[in-house]
Design a protein around this motif. Structure first.
Motif, mmCIF file in Angstrom:
data_model
loop_
_atom_site.group_PDB
_atom_site.id
_atom_site.type_symbol
_atom_site.label_atom_id
_atom_site.label_comp_id
_atom_site.label_asym_id
_atom_site.label_seq_id
_atom_site.Cartn_x
_atom_site.Cartn_y
_atom_site.Cartn_z
ATOM 1 N N VAL A 156 1.086 -1.445 -0.035
ATOM 2 C CA VAL A 156 -0.031 0.106 -0.518
ATOM 3 C C VAL A 156 0.439 0.906 0.046
ATOM 4 O O VAL A 156 1.077 1.393 1.020
ATOM 5 C CB VAL A 156 -0.423 -0.118 1.235
ATOM 6 C CG1 VAL A 156 -1.745 1.305 1.008
ATOM 7 C CG2 VAL A 156 -1.432 -0.830 1.472
ATOM 8 N N ALA A 157 0.311 2.311 -1.186
ATOM 9 C CA ALA A 157 1.930 3.245 -0.866
ATOM 10 C C ALA A 157 0.888 4.439 -0.275
ATOM 11 O O ALA A 157 -0.115 4.530 0.096
ATOM 12 C CB ALA A 157 1.361 3.977 -2.408
ATOM 13 N N VAL A 164 -2.444 0.644 -4.211
ATOM 14 C CA VAL A 164 -2.581 -0.835 -3.359
ATOM 15 C C VAL A 164 -1.945 -2.124 -4.679
ATOM 16 O O VAL A 164 -3.324 -3.109 -5.046
ATOM 17 C CB VAL A 164 -3.859 -1.804 -2.825
ATOM 18 C CG1 VAL A 164 -3.399 -2.201 -1.860
ATOM 19 C CG2 VAL A 164 -4.208 -0.668 -1.892
ATOM 20 N N ILE A 165 -0.721 -2.797 -4.317
ATOM 21 C CA ILE A 165 -0.612 -3.682 -5.402
ATOM 22 C C ILE A 165 0.058 -4.672 -4.334
ATOM 23 O O ILE A 165 0.068 -5.137 -3.601
ATOM 24 C CB ILE A 165 0.890 -3.417 -6.026
ATOM 25 C CG1 ILE A 165 0.272 -1.802 -6.028
ATOM 26 C CG2 ILE A 165 1.357 -4.581 -7.136
ATOM 27 C CD1 ILE A 165 2.141 -1.421 -6.495
ATOM 28 N N SER A 166 -0.359 -6.071 -5.580
ATOM 29 C CA SER A 166 -0.492 -7.745 -5.400
ATOM 30 C C SER A 166 0.296 -7.993 -6.475
ATOM 31 O O SER A 166 -0.386 -7.881 -7.772
ATOM 32 C CB SER A 166 -1.916 -8.004 -4.893
ATOM 33 O OG SER A 166 -1.174 -9.446 -4.447
ATOM 34 N N ALA A 167 0.648 -9.411 -6.092
ATOM 35 C CA ALA A 167 1.938 -10.022 -7.497
ATOM 36 C C ALA A 167 1.303 -11.358 -7.129
ATOM 37 O O ALA A 167 0.731 -12.149 -5.812
ATOM 38 C CB ALA A 167 3.015 -10.117 -6.523
ATOM 39 N N GLU A 168 1.551 -11.710 -8.283
ATOM 40 C CA GLU A 168 1.492 -13.658 -8.547
ATOM 41 C C GLU A 168 2.319 -13.881 -9.724
ATOM 42 O O GLU A 168 2.998 -13.234 -10.065
ATOM 43 C CB GLU A 168 -0.385 -13.547 -8.855
ATOM 44 C CG GLU A 168 -0.603 -12.948 -9.960
ATOM 45 C CD GLU A 168 -2.402 -13.385 -10.209
ATOM 46 O OE1 GLU A 168 -2.762 -14.397 -9.495
ATOM 47 O OE2 GLU A 168 -2.885 -12.883 -11.101
ATOM 48 N N ILE A 169 2.534 -15.520 -9.601
ATOM 49 C CA ILE A 169 3.508 -15.772 -10.466
ATOM 50 C C ILE A 169 2.568 -16.132 -11.735
ATOM 51 O O ILE A 169 2.260 -17.857 -11.677
ATOM 52 C CB ILE A 169 4.699 -15.864 -9.711
ATOM 53 C CG1 ILE A 169 5.435 -15.417 -8.648
ATOM 54 C CG2 ILE A 169 5.277 -16.478 -10.159
ATOM 55 C CD1 ILE A 169 6.172 -15.815 -8.075
ATOM 56 N N ARG A 291 -1.006 -6.316 4.854
ATOM 57 C CA ARG A 291 -0.835 -5.561 4.391
ATOM 58 C C ARG A 291 0.761 -4.352 4.391
ATOM 59 O O ARG A 291 0.756 -3.984 6.228
ATOM 60 C CB ARG A 291 -1.921 -4.098 4.855
ATOM 61 C CG ARG A 291 -3.640 -4.608 4.059
ATOM 62 C CD ARG A 291 -4.825 -3.570 5.085
ATOM 63 N NE ARG A 291 -4.652 -2.287 3.558
ATOM 64 C CZ ARG A 291 -5.649 -2.555 2.614
ATOM 65 N NH1 ARG A 291 -5.954 -3.823 2.747
ATOM 66 N NH2 ARG A 291 -5.618 -0.994 1.886
ATOM 67 N N ILE A 292 1.472 -4.178 3.729
ATOM 68 C CA ILE A 292 2.794 -3.832 4.034
ATOM 69 C C ILE A 292 2.657 -1.782 2.843
ATOM 70 O O ILE A 292 2.554 -1.944 2.219
ATOM 71 C CB ILE A 292 4.032 -4.764 3.730
ATOM 72 C CG1 ILE A 292 2.980 -6.162 3.751
ATOM 73 C CG2 ILE A 292 4.438 -3.866 3.434
ATOM 74 C CD1 ILE A 292 2.927 -7.180 2.714
#
Length: 641
Positions: A156-157, A164-169, A291-292
């Protein structure tokens, strides 16, 4: 990042399989390049620190040790870089090996997102070396620091809460329920994917449709960075196919079989606006994901993404023709149902020789054909008065006869003059009373002719006129079914053009082309030297600008200052800043004060994503104030105005 725009990048670096030092050097080089170009979210491919195709080399401690040291080195390298960066790396944790996307920001490892779904079919054999990530994220100790580890981490900016960003691969997005689904429901507006997807016949188009589909379902931005040249070609070829999509649309994609970087700007405020309006997008009631926070500076983002200056009109001719045919069919089917339900024997159209009434007449002909009714049941009424020119009169008559309608000419000048006497209005006073008396007299004639013929009056006014309130209340504003009510003026022109291009009657073509060349006018003021004296766009502004304003105000709920900003990009070279600002101010003011006309509109079919029906898409108080919108626009006023 002003106005919700965030510049992002998907990177395919040059790598060598298992050459960690070389790969680290090139990753850092590409970080420099992308940060220099203003990217704030930067995504690298899956396992790019080592190369995806190391196979059983992933079991070698020396490679894993080198890759972990490289992760620390790259993280330290980001210390002075104002961006959040995602890189793919193998990581051994508690005796198990994981495929991880590391999020780096200002020298820190913010979190380690694990790959959930490991492909073990066809050319893929990941479960030989890796283990699926845990079901839920937990905290681990890495280099003496506590770091979140697992799926669906949310970054979270601090300075921009919408980001708000989340990653997957890679394979995660190919699964039936991708991890990004839950992440989006808990607030992620941007999904990044560190990927290594090889190239086979037809796979590229499927991959792009997959990313577009996921971004549409989640109403999110999606940044997909893919492995490319440099991976092993023992059995596979990787094409570096990078994709950045937003809510179902690919904004930019890379040329395959080249290692390159693609950039664009995601509009996170637009995404949140879409989510608020979409009741099927349901957020999780209880927050379960970690949440980071991360830090990036908020600054003006130079826009490189394209904004169509005519958003209602497809730019590709083939697509435009398909759109026109579909819209004409929707309009005609709506009218067909209304005629049948009312047991109407006729459709009464006031025909002026202008674009809107021409389209209404064409739609009526199509509806009568669909009903199997003779077109002579269409009563086309021309009602010449003080402002009628010979050109528009002749075109109205010719097209009515060529389409097989019954033409009736009913001059209204004498009736209007009598009305002036009745109310004590000086005919030399060409004020709004002079103009509206003609429009209301014409509407009365049409309504009475409909009674005579057992029919209904077909409305001709378009959506752009409704947005501006450019219609006479209880005059051309009123009908029994408004076939053009959700068709903007810029699209009306293309619909008539399409009909002219595809009809087989040369005489009808010629008339329709001349209608298209005729200036838009209500023809309520006397002609000057036989020519139209009253041109609508001189009075209220260019419709192409107003349709642009309307689209972004209603479709994406942009504030006026943001609309002004993107209009300057879209109309660069066509209109100067002062002209755009002037007519946007006019649009905002008129849109509010003219709502009372839209609050009591006749029925009419919706044809696109933007409509103004008070029963459907736009429900607004007639006495709402425009001050908030006008103040926002005042902040963007050009110097010197």
């Amino acid at each position: 990042m002003k106005d919700g725009f965030v510049k992002v990048a998907a990177v395919t670096p040059d790598i060598r399989v298992a050459d960690v030092a070389y790969n680290t050097q090139n990753i850092c080089k590409m970080i420099d390049e992308t940060v220099a170009k203003g990217a704030k979210v930067i995504v690298f491919p899956e396992l790019c620190v080592t190369g995806y195709t190391c196979s059983d080399l992933f079991t070698q401690d020396i490679l894993l040790k080198e890759s972990k040291e490289a992760l620390f080195k790259i993280a330290e390298y980001t210390k002075e870089k104002d961006a959040i960066i995602f890189i793919g790396v193998p990581l051994a944790i508690d005796g198990e090996l994981y495929n991880v996307a590391a999020a780096l920001n200002h020298g820190k490892i913010l979190g380690l997102t694990t790959k959930t779904f490991l492909p073990n079919y066809g050319e893929f054999y990941e479960m030989r070396q890796f283990r699926p990530g845990p079901d839920k994220a937990r905290w681990i100790t890495l280099d003496g620091k506590q770091i979140p580890f697992g799926p669906q981490l949310l970054f979270v900016a601090d300075q921009m809460e919408e980001l708000v960003i989340s990653a997957e691969i890679c394979e995660d997005v190919w699964s039936p329920v991708p991890p990004s689904t839950l992440a989006a429901r808990e607030g992620a507006t941007v999904i990044v994917n560190c990927s290594a997807s090889d190239e086979t016949i037809g796979k590229a188009s499927y991959r792009e449709s997959l990313i577009e589909g996921q971004s549409a379902r989640l109403i999110c931005g999606y940044i997909y960075a893919n492995a490319g040249e440099g991976e092993s070609t023992t059995d596979l070829v990787f094409g570096g196919h990078n994709i950045i999509a937003e809510n179902g649309t690919t904004l930019v994609s890379s040329e395959r079989f080249r290692n390159e970087v693609i950039y664009t700007e995601l509009d996170v405020k637009r995404l949140l606006s879409e989510r608020r309006k979409n009741t099927t997008f349901q957020t999780e009631k209880e927050r379960m994901l970690i949440r980071i926070p991360f830090s990036i500076h908020v600054e003006e983002t130079e826009l490189t993404r394209k904004f169509a200056s005519r958003p209602f009109v497809p730019s590709v001719m083939a697509e435009r023709n398909l759109r026109c045919e579909e819209i004409l069919t929707i309009q005609a089917m709506g009218l067909k149902k209304r005629l049948a339900h009312a047991h109407a024997k006729s459709a009464v159209v006031g025909i002026s020789g202008g674009l809107d009434s021409t389209l209404a007449l064409l739609v009526s002909a199509k509806a009568f054909d669909a009903l199997g009714m003779d077109r002579s049941g269409i009563t086309a009424v021309t009602m010449p008065c003080f402002g009628t020119t010979d050109r528009t009169y002749q075109n109205a008559c010719k097209m009515s006869l060529k389409l097989g309608a019954t033409l009736r000419e009913i001059p209204v000048g004498a009736a209007v003059e009598q009305h002036f006497k009745d109310i004590g209005h000086d005919p030399e006073d060409h004020s709004v009373t002079y103009e509206n008396s003609q429009a209301r007299e014409r509407t009365q004639v049409l309504m009475d002719v409909a009674n005579q013929t057992g029919g209904i009056v077909i409305g001709t006014g378009d959506m752009s006129e409704l947005a501006l309130g450019w219609a006479t209340y209880n005059g051309d504003h009123m009908s029994m079914y408004g076939v053009n009510a959700s068709v903007p003026k810029t699209l009306v022109r293309h619909l008539v053009h399409y009909y002219a291009d595809t009809c087989k009657d040369q005489e009808l073509k010629d008339v329709l082309y001349d209608v298209l060349d005729t200036p838009v006018s209500p023809e309520l003021l006397p002609p000057k030297d036989g020519e139209i004296a009253q041109k609508t766009e001189d009075l209220v502004g260019p419709y192409e600008l107003h349709d642009f304003f309307l689209y972004y105000l209603l479709r994406f709920s942009y504030e006026p200052g943001k609309i002004y900003r993107i209009a300057r990009y879209a109309f660069d070279g066509e209109y100067d800043d002062a002209t755009i600002y002037k007519w946007l101010y006019t649009f905002c003011r008129r849109f509010f004060i003219q709502q009372f006309k839209r609050s009591c509109l006749p029925d009419g079919p919706k044809v696109g994503t933007v409509a103004l029906s008070p029963r459907g898409d736009w429900r607004m108080p007639s006495d709402a104030c425009a001050e908030v919108w006008l103040r926002d626009l005042e902040k963007a006023k050009p110097v010197g105005m």
